[in-house]
Scaffold this motif. Structure first.
Motif, PDB file in Angstrom:
ATOM      1  N   ASN A 177       0.818  -1.208   0.000  1.00  0.00           N
ATOM      2  CA  ASN A 177       0.000   0.000   0.000  1.00  0.00           C
ATOM      3  C   ASN A 177       0.853   1.260   0.000  1.00  0.00           C
ATOM      4  O   ASN A 177       2.069   1.225   0.266  1.00  0.00           O
ATOM      5  CB  ASN A 177      -0.909   0.008   1.237  1.00  0.00           C
ATOM      6  N   GLN A 178       0.203   2.386  -0.297  1.00  0.00           N
ATOM      7  CA  GLN A 178       0.863   3.672  -0.120  1.00  0.00           C
ATOM      8  C   GLN A 178       1.354   3.771   1.322  1.00  0.00           C
ATOM      9  O   GLN A 178       0.668   3.340   2.240  1.00  0.00           O
ATOM     10  CB  GLN A 178      -0.114   4.807  -0.422  1.00  0.00           C
ATOM     11  N   HIS A 179       2.557   4.296   1.507  1.00  0.00           N
ATOM     12  CA  HIS A 179       3.276   4.408   2.786  1.00  0.00           C
ATOM     13  C   HIS A 179       3.984   3.114   3.172  1.00  0.00           C
ATOM     14  O   HIS A 179       4.654   3.066   4.195  1.00  0.00           O
ATOM     15  CB  HIS A 179       2.370   4.869   3.939  1.00  0.00           C
ATOM     16  N   ASP A 180       3.837   2.051   2.340  1.00  0.00           N
ATOM     17  CA  ASP A 180       4.653   0.855   2.510  1.00  0.00           C
ATOM     18  C   ASP A 180       5.900   0.983   1.646  1.00  0.00           C
ATOM     19  O   ASP A 180       5.921   1.700   0.648  1.00  0.00           O
ATOM     20  CB  ASP A 180       3.910  -0.409   2.062  1.00  0.00           C
ATOM     21  N   VAL A 181       6.936   0.254   2.030  1.00  0.00           N
ATOM     22  CA  VAL A 181       8.116   0.068   1.194  1.00  0.00           C
ATOM     23  C   VAL A 181       8.372  -1.429   1.123  1.00  0.00           C
ATOM     24  O   VAL A 181       8.282  -2.128   2.135  1.00  0.00           O
ATOM     25  CB  VAL A 181       9.347   0.806   1.754  1.00  0.00           C
ATOM     26  N   GLN A 182       8.670  -1.926  -0.074  1.00  0.00           N
ATOM     27  CA  GLN A 182       8.945  -3.343  -0.282  1.00  0.00           C
ATOM     28  C   GLN A 182      10.373  -3.512  -0.778  1.00  0.00           C
ATOM     29  O   GLN A 182      10.857  -2.686  -1.571  1.00  0.00           O
ATOM     30  CB  GLN A 182       7.993  -3.922  -1.335  1.00  0.00           C
ATOM     31  N   ILE A 183      11.033  -4.541  -0.301  1.00  0.00           N
ATOM     32  CA  ILE A 183      12.350  -4.879  -0.851  1.00  0.00           C
ATOM     33  C   ILE A 183      12.386  -6.367  -1.169  1.00  0.00           C
ATOM     34  O   ILE A 183      11.840  -7.196  -0.421  1.00  0.00           O
ATOM     35  CB  ILE A 183      13.500  -4.492   0.104  1.00  0.00           C
ATOM     36  N   MET A 184      13.010  -6.676  -2.299  1.00  0.00           N
ATOM     37  CA  MET A 184      13.151  -8.062  -2.724  1.00  0.00           C
ATOM     38  C   MET A 184      14.587  -8.282  -3.175  1.00  0.00           C
ATOM     39  O   MET A 184      15.096  -7.565  -4.039  1.00  0.00           O
ATOM     40  CB  MET A 184      12.182  -8.361  -3.878  1.00  0.00           C
ATOM     41  N   SER A 185      15.257  -9.230  -2.544  1.00  0.00           N
ATOM     42  CA  SER A 185      16.577  -9.659  -3.007  1.00  0.00           C
ATOM     43  C   SER A 185      16.352 -10.800  -3.988  1.00  0.00           C
ATOM     44  O   SER A 185      15.916 -11.888  -3.593  1.00  0.00           O
ATOM     45  CB  SER A 185      17.435 -10.142  -1.832  1.00  0.00           C
ATOM     46  N   ALA A 186      16.641 -10.554  -5.263  1.00  0.00           N
ATOM     47  CA  ALA A 186      16.409 -11.599  -6.255  1.00  0.00           C
ATOM     48  C   ALA A 186      17.403 -12.748  -6.092  1.00  0.00           C
ATOM     49  O   ALA A 186      17.072 -13.904  -6.344  1.00  0.00           O
ATOM     50  CB  ALA A 186      16.493 -11.009  -7.658  1.00  0.00           C
ATOM     51  N   GLN A 196       7.336  -3.132   4.785  1.00  0.00           N
ATOM     52  CA  GLN A 196       7.071  -2.468   6.061  1.00  0.00           C
ATOM     53  C   GLN A 196       6.329  -1.160   5.798  1.00  0.00           C
ATOM     54  O   GLN A 196       6.540  -0.507   4.773  1.00  0.00           O
ATOM     55  CB  GLN A 196       8.399  -2.188   6.774  1.00  0.00           C
ATOM     56  N   THR A 197       5.473  -0.792   6.735  1.00  0.00           N
ATOM     57  CA  THR A 197       4.751   0.482   6.657  1.00  0.00           C
ATOM     58  C   THR A 197       5.541   1.556   7.393  1.00  0.00           C
ATOM     59  O   THR A 197       6.014   1.332   8.506  1.00  0.00           O
ATOM     60  CB  THR A 197       3.354   0.350   7.277  1.00  0.00           C
ATOM     61  N   PHE A 198       5.684   2.705   6.764  1.00  0.00           N
ATOM     62  CA  PHE A 198       6.370   3.850   7.357  1.00  0.00           C
ATOM     63  C   PHE A 198       5.411   5.030   7.360  1.00  0.00           C
ATOM     64  O   PHE A 198       5.096   5.581   6.302  1.00  0.00           O
ATOM     65  CB  PHE A 198       7.643   4.190   6.579  1.00  0.00           C
ATOM     66  N   GLU A 199       4.928   5.392   8.545  1.00  0.00           N
ATOM     67  CA  GLU A 199       3.926   6.440   8.642  1.00  0.00           C
ATOM     68  C   GLU A 199       4.509   7.789   8.217  1.00  0.00           C
ATOM     69  O   GLU A 199       5.634   8.138   8.589  1.00  0.00           O
ATOM     70  CB  GLU A 199       3.383   6.529  10.066  1.00  0.00           C
ATOM     71  N   PRO A 200       3.758   8.593   7.444  1.00  0.00           N
ATOM     72  CA  PRO A 200       4.256   9.882   6.965  1.00  0.00           C
ATOM     73  C   PRO A 200       4.681  10.839   8.071  1.00  0.00           C
ATOM     74  O   PRO A 200       5.579  11.664   7.864  1.00  0.00           O
ATOM     75  CB  PRO A 200       3.069  10.443   6.170  1.00  0.00           C
ATOM     76  N   ALA A 201       4.052  10.730   9.246  1.00  0.00           N
ATOM     77  CA  ALA A 201       4.432  11.621  10.354  1.00  0.00           C
ATOM     78  C   ALA A 201       5.901  11.454  10.725  1.00  0.00           C
ATOM     79  O   ALA A 201       6.538  12.391  11.227  1.00  0.00           O
ATOM     80  CB  ALA A 201       3.551  11.353  11.567  1.00  0.00           C
ATOM     81  N   GLY A 202       6.466  10.274  10.441  1.00  0.00           N
ATOM     82  CA  GLY A 202       7.853   9.999  10.788  1.00  0.00           C
ATOM     83  C   GLY A 202       8.867  10.671   9.881  1.00  0.00           C
ATOM     84  O   GLY A 202      10.068  10.588  10.137  1.00  0.00           O
ATOM     85  N   ARG A 203       8.393  11.339   8.814  1.00  0.00           N
ATOM     86  CA  ARG A 203       9.322  12.032   7.904  1.00  0.00           C
ATOM     87  C   ARG A 203       9.036  13.522   7.835  1.00  0.00           C
ATOM     88  O   ARG A 203       9.594  14.212   6.999  1.00  0.00           O
ATOM     89  CB  ARG A 203       9.253  11.405   6.505  1.00  0.00           C
ATOM     90  N   HIS A 204       8.171  14.026   8.743  1.00  0.00           N
ATOM     91  CA  HIS A 204       7.850  15.458   8.738  1.00  0.00           C
ATOM     92  C   HIS A 204       9.015  16.249   9.334  1.00  0.00           C
ATOM     93  O   HIS A 204       9.314  16.130  10.523  1.00  0.00           O
ATOM     94  CB  HIS A 204       6.559  15.726   9.509  1.00  0.00           C
ATOM     95  N   ASN A 205       9.657  17.023   8.491  1.00  0.00           N
ATOM     96  CA  ASN A 205      10.817  17.849   8.886  1.00  0.00           C
ATOM     97  C   ASN A 205      11.957  17.030   9.486  1.00  0.00           C
ATOM     98  O   ASN A 205      12.735  17.524  10.306  1.00  0.00           O
ATOM     99  CB  ASN A 205      10.386  18.961   9.844  1.00  0.00           C
ATOM    100  N   LEU A 230      14.404   6.881   7.873  1.00  0.00           N
ATOM    101  CA  LEU A 230      15.177   5.790   7.285  1.00  0.00           C
ATOM    102  C   LEU A 230      14.248   4.633   6.932  1.00  0.00           C
ATOM    103  O   LEU A 230      13.540   4.112   7.795  1.00  0.00           O
ATOM    104  CB  LEU A 230      16.251   5.322   8.271  1.00  0.00           C
ATOM    105  N   VAL A 231      14.254   4.208   5.656  1.00  0.00           N
ATOM    106  CA  VAL A 231      13.364   3.127   5.233  1.00  0.00           C
ATOM    107  C   VAL A 231      14.119   1.906   4.722  1.00  0.00           C
ATOM    108  O   VAL A 231      13.566   0.802   4.685  1.00  0.00           O
ATOM    109  CB  VAL A 231      12.350   3.615   4.171  1.00  0.00           C
ATOM    110  N   VAL A 232      15.386   2.073   4.318  1.00  0.00           N
ATOM    111  CA  VAL A 232      16.220   0.963   3.848  1.00  0.00           C
ATOM    112  C   VAL A 232      17.611   1.127   4.432  1.00  0.00           C
ATOM    113  O   VAL A 232      18.158   2.234   4.441  1.00  0.00           O
ATOM    114  CB  VAL A 232      16.288   0.939   2.304  1.00  0.00           C
ATOM    115  N   SER A 233      18.177   0.025   4.920  1.00  0.00           N
ATOM    116  CA  SER A 233      19.486   0.092   5.568  1.00  0.00           C
ATOM    117  C   SER A 233      20.172  -1.273   5.520  1.00  0.00           C
ATOM    118  O   SER A 233      19.495  -2.306   5.557  1.00  0.00           O
ATOM    119  CB  SER A 233      19.319   0.527   7.032  1.00  0.00           C
ATOM    120  N   PRO A 234      21.514  -1.317   5.467  1.00  0.00           N
ATOM    121  CA  PRO A 234      22.227  -2.583   5.564  1.00  0.00           C
ATOM    122  C   PRO A 234      22.429  -3.053   7.001  1.00  0.00           C
ATOM    123  O   PRO A 234      22.977  -4.134   7.233  1.00  0.00           O
ATOM    124  CB  PRO A 234      23.574  -2.265   4.911  1.00  0.00           C
ATOM    125  N   GLU A 235      22.006  -2.216   7.932  1.00  0.00           N
ATOM    126  CA  GLU A 235      22.207  -2.509   9.353  1.00  0.00           C
ATOM    127  C   GLU A 235      20.973  -3.194   9.927  1.00  0.00           C
ATOM    128  O   GLU A 235      19.857  -2.668   9.847  1.00  0.00           O
ATOM    129  CB  GLU A 235      22.488  -1.216  10.120  1.00  0.00           C
TER     130      GLU A 235
END
Length: 237
Positions: free
Chosen positions: A87-96, A134-143, A147-152
Motif C-alpha cells: 500500500n501507499q506508505h509501505d516500502v517493499q524490498i526483494m533480493s532476487a 514495512q509500513t512507514f507512517e508519513p508523520a515519521g518524515r515530517h521535517n 530511514l526506510v532501507v538500511s544494511p544494518e
C-alpha cells in the motif's frame, strides 16, 4: 564534489497504454550511454499503471529491488507462494539473489497506482531470494529524515544486501539540513517527489534529481513544502 543533474523532463519515457514509465537510467527501449547507472543505483523507474493491469510473471536474479507506492497499491505474487498487497506508505524490498519469478499488478480494478521501482546491484551475489515489506507512517518524515532501507540489522528499516541507506523526507518550506554519507566513498542521489529545493547549490523541482559523489556533505534547503527520497550508496560496484 562532483554533481550531475537529472531533470525530470529529460528522462526516458515509455507509454504502453496501461503503463506510463519514466526511466532515469537506461532501461528496456530507452538507452542513454551517459545514464547507465550511478554507482550501485542501476534503475529508477517512475511508473503509473492503470486499474486492473500490471506486470506478468517475470524473472530476476542478483539484484536488490525496492518498490515504493506513491499512490494506490500494488499486488505482489512470486514463485515462493508469497502473495502481498503493498500500500501507499509501505516500502517493499526483494533480493532476487539466485533467482525469483514475480508479478506485480495494480491492486485496484479502477484506480491507477503510481510507484517507484528501484534496482541496486547487490553487495553479495547468489544469496537466497528474500522479500520484506514495512509500513512507514508519513508523520515519521515530517521535517526529518525517515530511514526506510538500511544494511544494518535492527535499524527499524528494511534490510538490504548492499551498503545503501534510503531516507524519505517531507519538509516544510525554508527548512535546511546537511546530509553526510554513511560510508566514506558513498555517493548521494536525491530525487524530488514533489515541491522544490536547493541541493549542492542547484535548484530542483518535482521529479528532478541530483547525483553527488566525492562529497563530505550535501546541503539541502526547501523552497516550498517538499517531499523527496535520498539514496546513499556505494560508487564502486
Amino acid at each position: 564534489m562532483k554533481t550531475v543533474i537529472h531533470r525530470g523532463n529529460t528522462r526516458g519515457f515509455a507509454d504502453h497504454g496501461w503503463l506510463q514509465s519514466h526511466h532515469t537510467f537506461s532501461f528496456a527501449g530507452y538507452y542513454n550511454p551517459e545514464r547507465i547507472h550511478f554507482g550501485a543505483l542501476r534503475v529508477l523507474n517512475d511508473d503509473a499503471v492503470k486499474g486492473g493491469m500490471g506486470f506478468g510473471a517475470h524473472p530476476h536474479d542478483n539484484m536488490e529491488i525496492v518498490s515504493i507506492p506513491l499512490e494506490g497499491a500494488l499486488e505482489h505474487k512470486d514463485n515462493t507462494g508469497r502473495h502481498k498487497i503493498i500500500n501507499q506508505h509501505d516500502v517493499q524490498i526483494m533480493s532476487a539473489g539466485t533467482g525469483i519469478e514475480h508479478s506485480e499488478f495494480n491492486a485496484s480494478r479502477t484506480e491507477p497506482v503510481k510507484f517507484l521501482q528501484i534496482w541496486l546491484f547487490p553487495k553479495k551475489r547468489d544469496i537466497p531470494p528474500r522479500y520484506e515489506q514495512q509500513t512507514f507512517e508519513p508523520a515519521g518524515r515530517h521535517n526529518q529524515l525517515q530511514l526506510v532501507v538500511s544494511p544494518e540489522e535492527n535499524s527499524g528499516a528494511l534490510w538490504i544486501n548492499q551498503d545503501a541507506w534510503f531516507s524519505l523526507g517531507r519538509f516544510d518550506k525554508d527548512r535546511s539540513f546537511d546530509y553526510t554519507p554513511k560510508l566514506n566513498g558513498n555517493g548521494v542521489y536525491l530525487f524530488v517527489l514533489s515541491g522544490s529545493l536547493k541541493a549542492g547549490g542547484e535548484t530542483l523541482g518535482t521529479r528532478d534529481a541530483i547525483a553527488v559523489s566525492e562529497l563530505e556533505k550535501l546541503n539541502v534547503t526547501t523552497l516550498e513544502d517538499t517531499e523527496f527520497l535520498i539514496m546513499d550508496l556505494p560508487m564502486a560496484v
